[in-house]
Design a protein around this motif. Sequence first.
Motif, mmCIF file in Angstrom:
data_model
loop_
_atom_site.group_PDB
_atom_site.id
_atom_site.type_symbol
_atom_site.label_atom_id
_atom_site.label_comp_id
_atom_site.label_asym_id
_atom_site.label_seq_id
_atom_site.Cartn_x
_atom_site.Cartn_y
_atom_site.Cartn_z
ATOM 1 N N GLY A 1 3.619 2.726 9.454
ATOM 2 C CA GLY A 1 3.635 1.474 9.017
ATOM 3 C C GLY A 1 3.147 0.443 9.908
ATOM 4 N N SER A 2 3.569 0.736 11.309
ATOM 5 C CA SER A 2 3.178 -0.191 12.350
ATOM 6 C C SER A 2 1.753 -0.288 12.630
ATOM 7 N N LEU A 3 1.201 0.825 12.492
ATOM 8 C CA LEU A 3 -0.173 1.051 12.588
ATOM 9 C C LEU A 3 -1.114 0.142 11.290
ATOM 10 N N ALA A 4 -0.255 0.187 10.204
ATOM 11 C CA ALA A 4 -0.844 -0.618 8.940
ATOM 12 C C ALA A 4 -0.953 -1.917 9.388
ATOM 13 N N ALA A 5 0.280 -2.337 9.827
ATOM 14 C CA ALA A 5 0.491 -3.904 10.146
ATOM 15 C C ALA A 5 -0.640 -4.244 11.250
ATOM 16 N N MET A 6 -0.946 -3.698 12.190
ATOM 17 C CA MET A 6 -1.996 -3.750 13.065
ATOM 18 C C MET A 6 -3.372 -3.845 12.350
ATOM 19 N N ALA B 1 -3.917 -4.515 9.127
ATOM 20 C CA ALA B 1 -3.807 -5.682 8.123
ATOM 21 C C ALA B 1 -4.010 -6.958 9.082
ATOM 22 N N ALA B 2 -3.392 -7.061 10.254
ATOM 23 C CA ALA B 2 -3.641 -8.494 10.836
ATOM 24 C C ALA B 2 -5.033 -8.492 11.490
ATOM 25 N N GLY B 3 -5.773 -7.344 11.843
ATOM 26 C CA GLY B 3 -7.012 -7.164 12.241
ATOM 27 C C GLY B 3 -8.038 -7.809 11.276
ATOM 28 N N TYR B 4 -7.857 -7.383 10.084
ATOM 29 C CA TYR B 4 -8.609 -8.160 9.029
ATOM 30 C C TYR B 4 -8.053 -9.580 8.742
ATOM 31 N N ASN B 5 -6.975 -9.620 8.799
ATOM 32 C CA ASN B 5 -6.600 -11.067 8.493
ATOM 33 C C ASN B 5 -6.863 -11.937 7.214
ATOM 34 N N ARG B 6 -6.950 -11.044 5.992
ATOM 35 C CA ARG B 6 -7.558 -11.707 4.859
ATOM 36 C C ARG B 6 -6.544 -12.365 4.053
ATOM 37 N N PRO B 7 -6.641 -13.622 3.427
ATOM 38 C CA PRO B 7 -5.906 -14.305 2.490
ATOM 39 C C PRO B 7 -5.774 -13.291 1.295
ATOM 40 N N THR B 8 -4.350 -13.347 1.070
ATOM 41 C CA THR B 8 -4.194 -12.392 -0.271
ATOM 42 C C THR B 8 -3.340 -13.152 -1.004
ATOM 43 N N GLY B 9 -2.777 -14.277 -1.116
ATOM 44 C CA GLY B 9 -2.102 -14.993 -1.837
ATOM 45 C C GLY B 9 -2.643 -15.041 -3.224
ATOM 46 N N ALA B 10 -4.057 -15.310 -3.240
ATOM 47 C CA ALA B 10 -4.722 -15.234 -4.708
ATOM 48 C C ALA B 10 -5.717 -14.156 -4.421
ATOM 49 N N PRO B 11 -6.211 -13.563 -5.590
ATOM 50 C CA PRO B 11 -7.274 -12.281 -5.616
ATOM 51 C C PRO B 11 -8.609 -12.752 -5.192
ATOM 52 N N ASP B 12 -9.017 -13.882 -5.171
ATOM 53 C CA ASP B 12 -10.425 -14.349 -5.004
ATOM 54 C C ASP B 12 -11.212 -13.829 -3.858
ATOM 55 N N TYR B 13 -10.619 -13.852 -2.733
ATOM 56 C CA TYR B 13 -11.231 -13.491 -1.255
ATOM 57 C C TYR B 13 -10.848 -12.190 -0.995
ATOM 58 N N ALA B 14 -9.953 -11.546 -1.208
ATOM 59 C CA ALA B 14 -9.814 -9.882 -1.125
ATOM 60 C C ALA B 14 -9.268 -9.244 -2.095
ATOM 61 N N PRO B 15 -9.974 -9.200 -3.217
ATOM 62 C CA PRO B 15 -9.610 -8.467 -4.574
ATOM 63 C C PRO B 15 -9.226 -7.248 -4.058
ATOM 64 N N ALA C 1 0.181 -3.260 3.172
ATOM 65 C CA ALA C 1 -0.526 -2.080 3.894
ATOM 66 C C ALA C 1 0.692 -1.377 4.718
ATOM 67 N N GLN C 2 1.718 -1.986 4.908
ATOM 68 C CA GLN C 2 2.699 -1.380 5.701
ATOM 69 C C GLN C 2 3.383 -0.126 4.603
ATOM 70 N N LEU C 3 3.465 -0.543 3.337
ATOM 71 C CA LEU C 3 3.774 0.358 2.331
ATOM 72 C C LEU C 3 2.793 1.463 1.891
ATOM 73 N N TRP C 4 1.491 0.930 1.622
ATOM 74 C CA TRP C 4 0.402 1.733 1.133
ATOM 75 C C TRP C 4 0.196 2.816 2.050
ATOM 76 N N LEU C 5 0.037 2.466 3.313
ATOM 77 C CA LEU C 5 -0.433 3.583 3.996
ATOM 78 C C LEU C 5 0.573 4.785 4.413
ATOM 79 N N PRO C 6 1.867 4.544 4.789
ATOM 80 C CA PRO C 6 2.726 5.487 4.795
ATOM 81 C C PRO C 6 2.916 6.385 3.344
ATOM 82 N N LEU C 7 3.008 5.775 2.275
ATOM 83 C CA LEU C 7 3.243 6.393 1.057
ATOM 84 C C LEU C 7 1.937 7.345 0.687
ATOM 85 N N HIS C 8 0.792 6.843 1.052
ATOM 86 C CA HIS C 8 -0.352 7.650 0.860
ATOM 87 C C HIS C 8 -0.487 8.881 1.982
ATOM 88 N N LEU C 9 -0.331 8.357 3.080
ATOM 89 C CA LEU C 9 -0.497 9.358 4.177
ATOM 90 C C LEU C 9 0.590 10.359 4.066
#
Length: 473
Positions: free
Chosen positions: A94-99, A101-115, A348-356
Amino acid sequence: MSRRQLDWPDTEVGRLARKAVDAFVEAQRIDDRIVPADFSGKDVLATELDCCPPELARDEDTLLRLFSAAGRNAVENRAARFMAFFPTRGLPAGSLAAMLAAGYNRPTGAPDYAPHLVRMEHSLMRWLCELFALPGGSIGTMTSGTSMSTLIAVAAAADTLPDVTSRADATVYVTEQTHHCVAKALRVAGFPATALREVPMTPDWGMDAAAARRMVAADRAAGRLPFLLVGTAGTTANGAIDALGELADLADDEDLWFHVDGAYGGFFQLTERGGRRLAGIGRADSIALDPPKTLFLPFGTGVLLVREAAHLHRTFSQRGDYMTDLDDDSLPSYTDLGPELSREYRAAQLWLPLHLHGVAAFRETLDDMLDLAEFAHDDLAGDPALDVGPPPRLATVVFRLADGTDEDNRDLLRRINHDGRTHLSGCVVGGRYFLRMTVLNPATYRSEVEGALAGIHDAVRRRVLTHQRGGGA
């Protein structure tokens, strides 16, 4: 043209990142001693940290050293025998996933820029809605934690009232064990303190559904507006679970918004026993979940599930003039599901641990925690010097001295925690002080529980001997 100092080349990013990763790996080392003997060097460290940012750059090695010292000089809440409050392991994935996600730093409030990142979050929320048997039209959103999830749910529920002025007459039904984030959310949402109705508890410390029904009827007869019923799937103090099915019946009969605080117990839905004990949770209008507690993720991730997405859209859907070009409606716009616009990509912090690790790994760990809590309860119940609470519904056991005052029990807690190798906490239930032991760490096995129990029994014996001799601590 020379580069600005804030515009690092890739080589500089990589060099510092490797140092940061080394510091991260060192941070994963967990001390056996939970409480540092004297928080060594804390005065010197505080002096170094208690300063304003400098005008000119500081040495990176010094800064990493200071951060590491601040993180290390703390109560070790990740230790296998830290059983106070809710042990918070913080899975490295989870910590690595947070890192990342922060590395890409995408806006995800709306799907237009990082669908595709938004799609990852949406897939998780769909999975959770299915896990809790919520119907089509339900939706989920990730938040900073259960306090924010609760605030969002309260705001949506409040919009079912006729108008804003009716909030003065509105009533909300809780118990003494309902988490105080509900009262905070109501205050922020503009409700007076008189809106809260404290429903009596049953002998097993859950909400008395029959008493709640009588209170709702009395409030209606008095001209009040009952609108929100809060059930708890695992109280913070002792893990008690309300009769969620009976509360759902009441909510249906009286047209109340039924919110379930599943911060502690919600993810036990993954297990067979948990699913039985949480029967009725899928009938809720909203469910708050806290992945750091029972999916063992880092702090700062929460989930809110809502039965009808339209309720969140009605409360939170707004568009600024500068957002007119955001028109991708193939995926949820999370800015319409809560108050945040620029939001951290927590999924990311939920997705990576659950899939990993796979869902089965989490299910098996939660089942083990239920087994260990039952073992601890049976062991403590065999000590005639102790008064032990009801059998655990989740992973928390509460107990107290059979013949002691509240202060005697606080002293017992100090004795248990004194050696720094086992750490419990206390709570008040029904006006009495209890010690509480929560077994909720993937690194906690039977041997750690046995060690903690041995320390408890030893502290009880020493306290009994001291009491018999008429001595002090």
